[in-house]
Design a protein around this motif. Structure first.
Motif, short mmCIF file in Angstrom:
data_model
loop_
_atom_site.label_atom_id
_atom_site.label_comp_id
_atom_site.label_asym_id
_atom_site.label_seq_id
_atom_site.Cartn_x
_atom_site.Cartn_y
_atom_site.Cartn_z
N UNK A 114 -35.79 -21.83 -40.86
CA UNK A 114 -35.34 -20.39 -40.87
C UNK A 114 -35.46 -19.39 -41.84
N UNK A 115 -36.44 -19.67 -42.34
CA UNK A 115 -37.61 -19.18 -43.43
C UNK A 115 -38.85 -18.56 -43.04
N UNK A 116 -39.31 -17.19 -43.61
CA UNK A 116 -40.78 -17.26 -43.71
C UNK A 116 -41.41 -17.23 -44.11
N UNK A 117 -41.17 -18.02 -45.48
CA UNK A 117 -42.15 -19.15 -46.87
C UNK A 117 -41.52 -20.50 -46.36
N UNK A 118 -42.10 -21.14 -47.18
CA UNK A 118 -42.47 -22.90 -47.21
C UNK A 118 -42.45 -22.88 -48.90
N UNK A 119 -41.82 -23.45 -49.77
CA UNK A 119 -42.12 -23.85 -51.18
C UNK A 119 -42.40 -25.16 -50.83
N UNK A 120 -43.98 -25.41 -51.07
CA UNK A 120 -43.90 -27.13 -50.69
C UNK A 120 -43.95 -27.28 -52.50
N UNK A 121 -43.76 -28.75 -52.72
CA UNK A 121 -43.36 -29.02 -54.29
C UNK A 121 -44.93 -29.18 -54.53
N UNK A 122 -46.10 -29.37 -53.73
CA UNK A 122 -47.26 -29.55 -54.90
C UNK A 122 -47.58 -28.43 -55.26
N UNK A 123 -47.50 -26.78 -54.09
CA UNK A 123 -48.27 -25.86 -54.46
C UNK A 123 -46.70 -25.38 -55.87
N UNK A 124 -45.36 -25.09 -55.90
CA UNK A 124 -44.22 -25.08 -56.19
C UNK A 124 -44.21 -23.18 -56.38
N UNK A 125 -44.68 -22.86 -55.42
CA UNK A 125 -45.15 -21.29 -55.16
C UNK A 125 -44.78 -20.90 -53.76
N UNK A 126 -43.91 -19.70 -53.11
CA UNK A 126 -43.65 -19.75 -51.53
C UNK A 126 -44.98 -19.61 -50.45
N UNK A 127 -45.02 -20.38 -49.79
CA UNK A 127 -46.44 -19.51 -49.06
C UNK A 127 -45.56 -18.91 -47.00
N UNK A 128 -46.39 -17.50 -47.20
CA UNK A 128 -45.61 -17.18 -46.11
C UNK A 128 -45.83 -17.78 -44.36
N UNK A 129 -44.85 -18.23 -43.89
CA UNK A 129 -44.69 -18.89 -42.37
C UNK A 129 -44.45 -18.08 -42.03
N UNK A 130 -44.07 -17.12 -41.54
CA UNK A 130 -44.22 -15.54 -40.60
C UNK A 130 -44.70 -16.14 -39.47
N UNK A 131 -45.83 -16.21 -39.55
CA UNK A 131 -46.69 -16.33 -38.55
C UNK A 131 -46.48 -17.73 -37.65
N UNK A 132 -45.82 -18.68 -37.86
CA UNK A 132 -45.91 -19.59 -36.97
C UNK A 132 -45.44 -19.84 -35.91
N UNK A 133 -45.04 -20.77 -34.96
CA UNK A 133 -43.94 -20.89 -34.22
C UNK A 133 -44.36 -22.70 -34.15
N UNK A 134 -42.60 -22.76 -33.65
CA UNK A 134 -42.48 -23.92 -34.07
C UNK A 134 -42.21 -24.31 -32.66
N UNK A 135 -41.72 -25.84 -32.57
CA UNK A 135 -41.45 -26.24 -30.97
C UNK A 135 -40.82 -27.95 -31.72
N UNK A 136 -39.56 -28.14 -31.15
CA UNK A 136 -38.76 -29.30 -31.79
C UNK A 136 -39.16 -30.78 -30.89
N UNK A 137 -38.97 -32.12 -29.87
CA UNK A 137 -38.83 -32.89 -29.42
C UNK A 137 -38.29 -33.74 -29.59
N UNK A 138 -36.73 -34.31 -28.90
CA UNK A 138 -35.73 -35.13 -28.84
C UNK A 138 -35.53 -36.22 -27.92
N UNK A 139 -35.44 -37.00 -27.95
CA UNK A 139 -35.17 -37.94 -26.66
C UNK A 139 -33.53 -37.54 -26.63
#
Length: 256
Positions: free
Chosen positions: A194-219
């Motif tokens: 739901x966001x255009x950034x991702x704050x990994x605990x190791x980084x500790x700062x937001x990284x831009x993810x607006x260029x990513x696409x996502x596909x989830x799978x489920x049974x």
């Protein structure tokens, strides 16, 4: 680093000062490792991808996966729309994540990889069951800990050298309700989708993810928390018939 955010710049300056004054070699090494990770990440906005017409996307999907014509038609439309939005949008808009749901063995992950090929993007599969039992797998570990490293998403971006990729959240119906130090795997996945950034605990700062696409799978849709379902466009992948199943397996089957 020229296009890194002010938060990243401030954190880098703080770490440099801390590392330069550290009397403990271990502390200095730990901070140097963090700086190396930050320096190797692609902070700038990736250049626009080439145009992907629906027909070309469908051709790429057909080449990678036989059968499921109706599903591939949907995916090819979304691939073409994603490429159009990337070229003509403002960089902050992307398609809703897709959720491929169907029985085991129907080729959901294969379809996701085929969509990545149609988009001319690298594809990485993230195991949601693994994230449900090991918070560091997805979210990373705080760099105060020995052996700390980023989570799967930042590691992938660093390895590929680009944030323009298709991330497959495999078996999202197994996300569970485990507790992550007051948070939960579901909460982190909601942030990711739901966001255009991702704050990994190791980084500790937001990284831009607006260029990513996502596909989830489920049974099955039943175990998936409602907020996650609301983030996704559900695409049903029916069970393979004997004919379509043979066609799908043919490219990888051995002699005889």
């Amino acid at each position: 680093m020229a296009e890194a955010s002010d938060a990243v710049r401030a954190e880098v300056e703080s770490v440099v000062q801390w590392a330069s004054k550290a009397e403990d070699d271990y502390v200095a090494t730990r901070q140097s490792n963090w700086l190396r990770v930050v320096a190797e990440l692609p902070w700038g906005q990736p250049p626009p991808a080439r145009r992907t017409p629906t027909a070309a996307a469908l051709g790429a999907l057909d080449a990678a996966h036989g059968g499921h014509a109706s599903v591939k038609s949907i995916l090819s439309d979304r691939a073409a729309a994603a490429a159009h939005m990337e070229r003509h949008g403002d960089g902050e808009h992307r398609l809703r994540p897709l959720l491929l749901v169907g029985p085991p063995g129907t080729g959901k992950t294969t379809l996701a990889r085929a969509m990545a090929a149609a988009l001319s993007r690298p594809c990485e599969v993230v195991s949601v069951p693994m994230a449900a039992v090991d918070e560091c797998y997805l979210a990373g570990a705080d760099r105060i800990w020995s052996g700390a490293e980023p989570g799967a998403i930042i590691r992938t971006v660093r390895r590929l050298g680009t944030a323009r990729l298709l991330l497959v959240l495999d078996e999202i119906d197994k996300v569970g309700t485990g507790n992550w130090r007051g948070s939960s795997p579901t909460a982190w996945l909601l942030e990711l989708l739901g966001s255009t950034t991702w704050t990994d605990r190791y980084l500790g700062v937001p990284f831009p993810t607006s260029a990513m696409s996502f596909v989830a799978t489920a049974n099955s849709l039943a175990p998936i928390p409602a907020p996650l379902l609301d983030r996704c466009e559900v695409v049903e992948v029916p069970g393979l018939t004997p004919a379509s199943g043979c066609r799908w397996r043919a490219p990888t089957s051995g002699p005889g």
